[in-house]
Design a protein around this motif. Structure first.
Motif, short mmCIF file in Angstrom:
data_model
loop_
_atom_site.label_atom_id
_atom_site.label_comp_id
_atom_site.label_asym_id
_atom_site.label_seq_id
_atom_site.Cartn_x
_atom_site.Cartn_y
_atom_site.Cartn_z
N ALA A 191 -22.94 34.32 10.64
CA ALA A 191 -22.88 35.78 10.48
C ALA A 191 -22.28 36.16 9.14
O ALA A 191 -22.68 37.15 8.52
N SER A 192 -21.30 35.37 8.67
CA SER A 192 -20.69 35.63 7.36
C SER A 192 -21.68 35.37 6.24
O SER A 192 -21.79 36.15 5.28
N VAL A 193 -22.41 34.26 6.33
CA VAL A 193 -23.43 33.93 5.32
C VAL A 193 -24.49 35.03 5.30
O VAL A 193 -24.90 35.50 4.23
N GLU A 194 -24.95 35.43 6.47
CA GLU A 194 -25.99 36.45 6.53
C GLU A 194 -25.52 37.79 5.98
O GLU A 194 -26.29 38.52 5.35
N ALA B 54 -27.21 39.72 2.96
CA ALA B 54 -27.72 41.09 3.14
C ALA B 54 -27.21 42.00 2.03
O ALA B 54 -27.97 42.83 1.50
N ARG B 55 -25.94 41.85 1.66
CA ARG B 55 -25.40 42.68 0.57
C ARG B 55 -26.10 42.36 -0.75
O ARG B 55 -26.44 43.26 -1.52
N ALA B 56 -26.29 41.07 -1.02
CA ALA B 56 -26.90 40.67 -2.28
C ALA B 56 -28.34 41.16 -2.38
O ALA B 56 -28.77 41.65 -3.44
N LEU B 57 -29.10 41.03 -1.31
CA LEU B 57 -30.50 41.48 -1.34
C LEU B 57 -30.59 42.99 -1.42
O LEU B 57 -31.46 43.53 -2.12
N ALA B 58 -29.67 43.69 -0.75
CA ALA B 58 -29.71 45.15 -0.78
C ALA B 58 -29.46 45.68 -2.19
O ALA B 58 -30.14 46.62 -2.64
N GLU B 59 -28.51 45.09 -2.91
CA GLU B 59 -28.22 45.60 -4.25
C GLU B 59 -29.32 45.22 -5.24
O GLU B 59 -29.51 45.91 -6.25
N THR C 184 -10.14 34.79 -5.82
CA THR C 184 -11.56 34.59 -5.58
C THR C 184 -12.35 35.84 -5.97
O THR C 184 -11.79 36.92 -6.15
N LEU C 185 -13.67 35.69 -6.07
CA LEU C 185 -14.53 36.83 -6.36
C LEU C 185 -14.53 37.76 -5.14
O LEU C 185 -14.69 37.30 -4.01
N PRO C 186 -14.35 39.06 -5.33
CA PRO C 186 -14.30 39.99 -4.19
C PRO C 186 -15.53 39.84 -3.30
O PRO C 186 -16.67 39.85 -3.78
N GLY C 187 -15.29 39.70 -2.00
CA GLY C 187 -16.37 39.59 -1.04
C GLY C 187 -16.91 38.20 -0.84
O GLY C 187 -17.73 37.97 0.06
N LEU C 188 -16.50 37.24 -1.67
CA LEU C 188 -17.03 35.87 -1.56
C LEU C 188 -15.93 34.85 -1.29
O LEU C 188 -16.09 33.67 -1.61
N ARG C 189 -14.82 35.27 -0.70
CA ARG C 189 -13.70 34.34 -0.51
C ARG C 189 -14.08 33.16 0.38
O ARG C 189 -13.83 32.00 0.03
#
Length: 290
Positions: A11-14, A18-23, A138-143
Protein backbone atom coordinates in the motif's frame (compact mmCIF):
# COMPACT_ATOMS: atom_id res chain seq x y z
CA UNK A 1 19.70 -9.22 -1.78
CA UNK A 2 19.15 -10.89 1.58
CA UNK A 3 15.56 -12.26 1.50
CA UNK A 4 14.80 -10.79 4.95
CA UNK A 5 15.04 -7.28 3.48
CA UNK A 6 11.39 -6.68 2.71
CA UNK A 7 10.20 -3.55 0.93
CA UNK A 8 7.61 -1.28 2.54
CA UNK A 9 4.01 -2.56 2.50
CA UNK A 10 2.45 -2.75 -0.96
CA UNK A 11 0.00 0.00 0.00
CA UNK A 12 2.91 2.35 0.72
CA UNK A 13 4.58 1.58 -2.62
CA UNK A 14 1.29 2.06 -4.45
CA UNK A 15 0.70 5.39 -2.71
CA UNK A 16 4.16 6.61 -3.72
CA UNK A 17 3.49 5.56 -7.31
CA UNK A 18 0.02 7.13 -7.39
CA UNK A 19 1.44 10.50 -6.32
CA UNK A 20 4.26 10.31 -8.87
CA UNK A 21 1.96 9.39 -11.76
CA UNK A 22 -0.60 12.02 -10.79
CA UNK A 23 1.93 14.85 -10.85
CA UNK A 24 3.41 13.64 -14.15
CA UNK A 25 0.29 12.67 -16.11
CA UNK A 26 -2.11 15.32 -14.86
CA UNK A 27 -5.10 15.26 -17.20
CA UNK A 28 -3.32 12.88 -19.58
CA UNK A 29 -0.12 12.28 -21.56
CA UNK A 30 -0.74 14.40 -24.64
CA UNK A 31 2.46 13.25 -26.35
CA UNK A 32 1.90 9.52 -25.83
CA UNK A 33 -1.55 9.99 -27.34
CA UNK A 34 0.17 10.57 -30.68
CA UNK A 35 1.44 6.97 -30.65
CA UNK A 36 -0.56 3.99 -31.89
CA UNK A 37 -1.80 2.06 -28.85
CA UNK A 38 -0.24 -1.17 -29.99
CA UNK A 39 2.15 -3.65 -28.45
CA UNK A 40 5.82 -2.74 -28.07
CA UNK A 41 8.84 -3.68 -26.00
CA UNK A 42 11.50 -1.84 -24.02
CA UNK A 43 14.81 -2.39 -22.23
CA UNK A 44 15.90 -0.91 -18.92
CA UNK A 45 19.57 -0.03 -19.29
CA UNK A 46 21.99 0.86 -16.49
CA UNK A 47 24.71 3.18 -17.81
CA UNK A 48 27.07 3.01 -14.82
CA UNK A 49 28.14 0.63 -12.08
CA UNK A 50 25.44 0.56 -9.43
CA UNK A 51 23.59 -1.41 -6.77
CA UNK A 52 20.10 -2.05 -8.11
CA UNK A 53 17.22 -0.95 -5.89
CA UNK A 54 13.62 0.05 -6.53
CA UNK A 55 12.11 -2.81 -8.48
CA UNK A 56 8.77 -2.73 -6.58
CA UNK A 57 8.23 0.95 -7.48
CA UNK A 58 9.34 0.48 -11.09
CA UNK A 59 6.97 -2.46 -11.53
CA UNK A 60 4.09 -0.66 -9.83
CA UNK A 61 4.43 2.37 -12.12
CA UNK A 62 4.12 0.26 -15.25
CA UNK A 63 1.38 -2.02 -13.92
CA UNK A 64 -0.68 0.99 -12.83
CA UNK A 65 -0.95 2.04 -16.50
CA UNK A 66 -0.91 -1.42 -18.08
CA UNK A 67 -1.92 -4.29 -15.77
CA UNK A 68 -0.93 -6.79 -18.46
CA UNK A 69 2.61 -5.49 -18.97
CA UNK A 70 5.28 -8.18 -18.82
CA UNK A 71 8.49 -7.30 -16.95
CA UNK A 72 11.36 -9.78 -17.12
CA UNK A 73 14.11 -8.86 -14.66
CA UNK A 74 17.64 -10.06 -15.36
CA UNK A 75 19.05 -8.91 -12.01
CA UNK A 76 17.97 -9.21 -8.40
CA UNK A 77 17.29 -6.36 -6.01
CA UNK A 78 20.61 -5.53 -4.32
CA UNK A 79 22.83 -6.85 -7.13
CA UNK A 80 25.84 -4.74 -8.04
CA UNK A 81 25.91 -4.44 -11.82
CA UNK A 82 28.38 -3.12 -14.37
CA UNK A 83 27.81 -0.22 -16.74
CA UNK A 84 25.90 -1.32 -19.82
CA UNK A 85 23.84 -3.99 -18.05
CA UNK A 86 20.29 -4.53 -19.29
CA UNK A 87 18.39 -4.80 -16.02
CA UNK A 88 14.99 -5.76 -17.39
CA UNK A 89 12.95 -6.18 -20.55
CA UNK A 90 9.34 -5.09 -20.82
CA UNK A 91 6.53 -5.79 -23.25
CA UNK A 92 3.17 -4.08 -23.23
CA UNK A 93 1.17 -1.24 -24.74
CA UNK A 94 3.36 1.43 -26.31
CA UNK A 95 1.50 4.38 -24.82
CA UNK A 96 1.65 2.95 -21.30
CA UNK A 97 5.35 2.14 -21.59
CA UNK A 98 6.10 5.73 -22.59
CA UNK A 99 3.80 7.34 -20.01
CA UNK A 100 5.21 5.31 -17.11
CA UNK A 101 8.81 5.79 -18.21
CA UNK A 102 9.81 8.88 -16.23
CA UNK A 103 8.07 8.05 -12.96
CA UNK A 104 9.45 4.50 -12.98
CA UNK A 105 12.98 5.74 -13.73
CA UNK A 106 12.76 8.45 -11.07
CA UNK A 107 12.10 5.82 -8.42
CA UNK A 108 14.68 3.26 -9.44
CA UNK A 109 17.49 5.73 -10.20
CA UNK A 110 16.98 7.54 -6.87
CA UNK A 111 16.73 4.39 -4.75
CA UNK A 112 19.64 2.77 -6.58
CA UNK A 113 21.63 5.91 -5.82
CA UNK A 114 20.95 5.52 -2.09
CA UNK A 115 21.69 1.77 -2.16
CA UNK A 116 24.92 2.32 -4.10
CA UNK A 117 26.20 5.01 -1.74
CA UNK A 118 25.33 2.85 1.26
CA UNK A 119 27.14 -0.17 -0.18
CA UNK A 120 30.25 1.95 -0.73
CA UNK A 121 30.28 2.94 2.96
CA UNK A 122 29.53 -0.60 4.12
CA UNK A 123 32.40 -1.93 2.01
CA UNK A 124 34.71 0.76 3.37
CA UNK A 125 34.22 -0.38 7.00
CA UNK A 126 33.98 -4.11 6.30
CA UNK A 127 35.80 -6.17 8.91
CA UNK A 128 35.82 -3.47 11.60
CA UNK A 129 32.53 -4.44 13.23
CA UNK A 130 31.06 -0.97 12.73
CA UNK A 131 27.58 -0.66 11.22
CA UNK A 132 26.49 2.07 8.81
CA UNK A 133 23.25 3.81 9.85
CA UNK A 134 20.98 6.24 8.07
CA UNK A 135 19.21 9.30 9.53
CA UNK A 136 15.87 11.12 9.18
CA UNK A 137 17.39 13.39 6.50
CA UNK A 138 15.28 11.83 3.75
CA UNK A 139 13.41 13.19 0.74
CA UNK A 140 9.92 14.31 1.85
CA UNK A 141 7.38 11.56 1.24
CA UNK A 142 9.98 8.90 0.41
CA UNK A 143 11.31 8.00 3.87
CA UNK A 144 10.22 4.35 3.87
CA UNK A 145 11.48 3.93 0.31
CA UNK A 146 14.90 5.44 1.04
CA UNK A 147 15.31 3.57 4.30
CA UNK A 148 14.53 0.37 2.41
CA UNK A 149 17.26 1.33 -0.08
CA UNK A 150 19.72 1.74 2.81
CA UNK A 151 18.93 -1.81 3.92
CA UNK A 152 19.38 -3.09 0.37
CA UNK A 153 22.80 -1.43 0.35
CA UNK A 154 23.78 -3.26 3.53
CA UNK A 155 23.15 -0.45 5.99
CA UNK A 156 20.99 -0.36 9.09
CA UNK A 157 18.01 1.89 9.73
CA UNK A 158 18.18 4.38 12.57
CA UNK A 159 14.78 5.31 14.01
CA UNK A 160 12.11 5.61 11.33
CA UNK A 161 10.65 8.80 12.78
CA UNK A 162 10.01 10.66 16.00
CA UNK A 163 7.74 7.92 17.33
CA UNK A 164 9.77 4.71 17.52
CA UNK A 165 12.75 5.75 19.65
CA UNK A 166 13.61 8.46 22.16
CA UNK A 167 16.66 10.46 21.11
CA UNK A 168 17.91 13.04 23.58
CA UNK A 169 19.95 15.73 21.87
CA UNK A 170 21.56 18.98 22.96
CA UNK A 171 18.32 20.94 23.23
CA UNK A 172 16.57 18.26 25.29
CA UNK A 173 19.50 18.05 27.70
CA UNK A 174 19.67 21.84 28.01
CA UNK A 175 15.98 22.13 28.91
CA UNK A 176 16.15 19.20 31.35
CA UNK A 177 19.23 20.61 33.04
CA UNK A 178 21.51 17.60 32.73
CA UNK A 179 21.98 14.30 30.89
CA UNK A 180 20.95 12.38 34.01
CA UNK A 181 17.72 14.32 34.44
CA UNK A 182 16.84 14.00 30.75
CA UNK A 183 17.41 10.23 30.81
CA UNK A 184 15.28 9.81 33.94
CA UNK A 185 12.40 11.74 32.37
CA UNK A 186 12.62 9.74 29.15
CA UNK A 187 12.65 6.40 30.97
CA UNK A 188 9.67 7.43 33.08
CA UNK A 189 7.58 8.57 30.11
CA UNK A 190 8.61 5.99 27.48
CA UNK A 191 10.02 2.95 29.31
CA UNK A 192 9.54 0.54 26.40
CA UNK A 193 11.21 2.56 23.64
CA UNK A 194 14.93 2.51 22.77
CA UNK A 195 16.77 5.44 24.31
CA UNK A 196 19.62 7.15 22.44
CA UNK A 197 21.55 9.99 24.05
CA UNK A 198 23.77 12.53 22.32
CA UNK A 199 26.75 13.75 24.34
CA UNK A 200 29.13 16.59 23.60
CA UNK A 201 31.87 15.92 26.15
CA UNK A 202 33.53 13.01 27.90
CA UNK A 203 31.94 14.18 31.13
CA UNK A 204 28.50 13.84 29.57
CA UNK A 205 29.52 10.43 28.25
CA UNK A 206 30.33 9.22 31.76
CA UNK A 207 27.02 10.65 32.97
CA UNK A 208 25.06 8.82 30.27
CA UNK A 209 26.85 5.55 31.02
CA UNK A 210 26.04 5.88 34.70
CA UNK A 211 22.39 6.76 34.09
CA UNK A 212 21.85 3.99 31.52
CA UNK A 213 20.68 4.12 27.91
CA UNK A 214 20.63 1.95 24.80
CA UNK A 215 23.11 3.87 22.64
CA UNK A 216 25.28 6.96 22.99
CA UNK A 217 25.89 9.34 20.13
CA UNK A 218 29.29 11.02 20.33
CA UNK A 219 28.74 13.94 18.01
CA UNK A 220 31.65 15.71 16.31
CA UNK A 221 34.36 14.26 18.58
CA UNK A 222 37.89 14.55 17.21
CA UNK A 223 39.89 11.34 16.76
CA UNK A 224 41.70 11.51 20.08
CA UNK A 225 38.52 12.21 22.06
CA UNK A 226 36.66 9.52 20.12
CA UNK A 227 39.26 6.89 21.02
CA UNK A 228 39.08 7.96 24.66
CA UNK A 229 35.29 7.62 24.52
CA UNK A 230 35.66 4.05 23.27
CA UNK A 231 38.08 3.30 26.12
CA UNK A 232 35.71 4.77 28.71
CA UNK A 233 32.73 2.85 27.37
CA UNK A 234 34.69 -0.40 27.30
CA UNK A 235 35.80 0.11 30.91
CA UNK A 236 32.16 0.43 31.98
CA UNK A 237 31.66 -3.35 31.81
CA UNK A 238 30.87 -6.31 29.60
CA UNK A 239 27.41 -5.02 28.65
CA UNK A 240 28.94 -2.00 26.98
CA UNK A 241 26.59 0.66 25.65
CA UNK A 242 27.15 0.97 21.89
CA UNK A 243 28.74 4.18 20.66
CA UNK A 244 27.55 5.96 17.53
CA UNK A 245 29.47 8.57 15.56
CA UNK A 246 27.67 11.26 13.61
CA UNK A 247 28.72 14.45 11.89
CA UNK A 248 31.52 15.18 9.44
CA UNK A 249 31.71 11.64 8.07
CA UNK A 250 32.78 11.08 4.47
CA UNK A 251 33.81 8.02 2.47
CA UNK A 252 37.52 8.82 2.67
CA UNK A 253 37.54 9.05 6.46
CA UNK A 254 34.94 6.50 7.49
CA UNK A 255 37.38 3.58 7.75
CA UNK A 256 39.56 5.41 10.27
CA UNK A 257 36.52 6.25 12.37
CA UNK A 258 35.38 2.64 12.35
CA UNK A 259 38.88 1.42 13.23
CA UNK A 260 38.74 3.45 16.46
CA UNK A 261 36.28 0.87 17.77
CA UNK A 262 32.90 2.62 17.55
CA UNK A 263 29.84 0.47 16.94
CA UNK A 264 27.74 2.61 14.60
CA UNK A 265 28.34 5.44 12.14
CA UNK A 266 25.27 7.41 11.05
CA UNK A 267 25.50 9.26 7.73
CA UNK A 268 22.86 11.73 6.58
CA UNK A 269 24.39 11.91 3.11
CA UNK A 270 23.10 8.42 2.27
CA UNK A 271 19.60 9.81 1.81
CA UNK A 272 20.18 13.58 1.71
CA UNK A 273 22.94 13.96 -0.89
CA UNK A 274 21.39 11.65 -3.45
CA UNK A 275 23.07 11.28 -6.84
CA UNK A 276 20.70 9.37 -9.06
CA UNK A 277 22.09 6.46 -11.07
CA UNK A 278 22.10 6.96 -14.85
CA UNK A 279 19.37 4.68 -16.24
CA UNK A 280 17.32 4.76 -19.40
CA UNK A 281 14.31 2.96 -20.84
CA UNK A 282 14.78 2.22 -24.54
CA UNK A 283 11.73 1.33 -26.59
CA UNK A 284 12.03 -1.23 -29.32
CA UNK A 285 13.89 -4.53 -29.70
CA UNK A 286 17.65 -4.80 -29.07
CA UNK A 287 19.70 -2.94 -31.68
CA UNK A 288 17.15 -0.17 -32.10
CA UNK A 289 18.34 3.26 -30.93
CA UNK A 290 14.96 4.96 -30.43
Amino acid sequence: MDPVIAPPPAASVEADVARALAEDLGSGDVTAALLPDTGDCARLLCKEEAVVCGRPWFDACHRALDPDVRIDWHVAEGDRVAAGTVLAELSGRARALVSAERASLNFIQTLSGTATATRDYVDAVRGTGARILDTRKTLPGLRLAQKYAVRVGGGVNHRIGLFDAVMLKENHVRVAGSVTTAIAAARAQQPSLPLIVEVETLEQLREALAAGCDRILIDDFDAQTRREAVRIAAAAGAARVPLEVSGGVDLEGVRAIAADGVDCISIGALTKHVRAIDLSLKLGPPGRTG
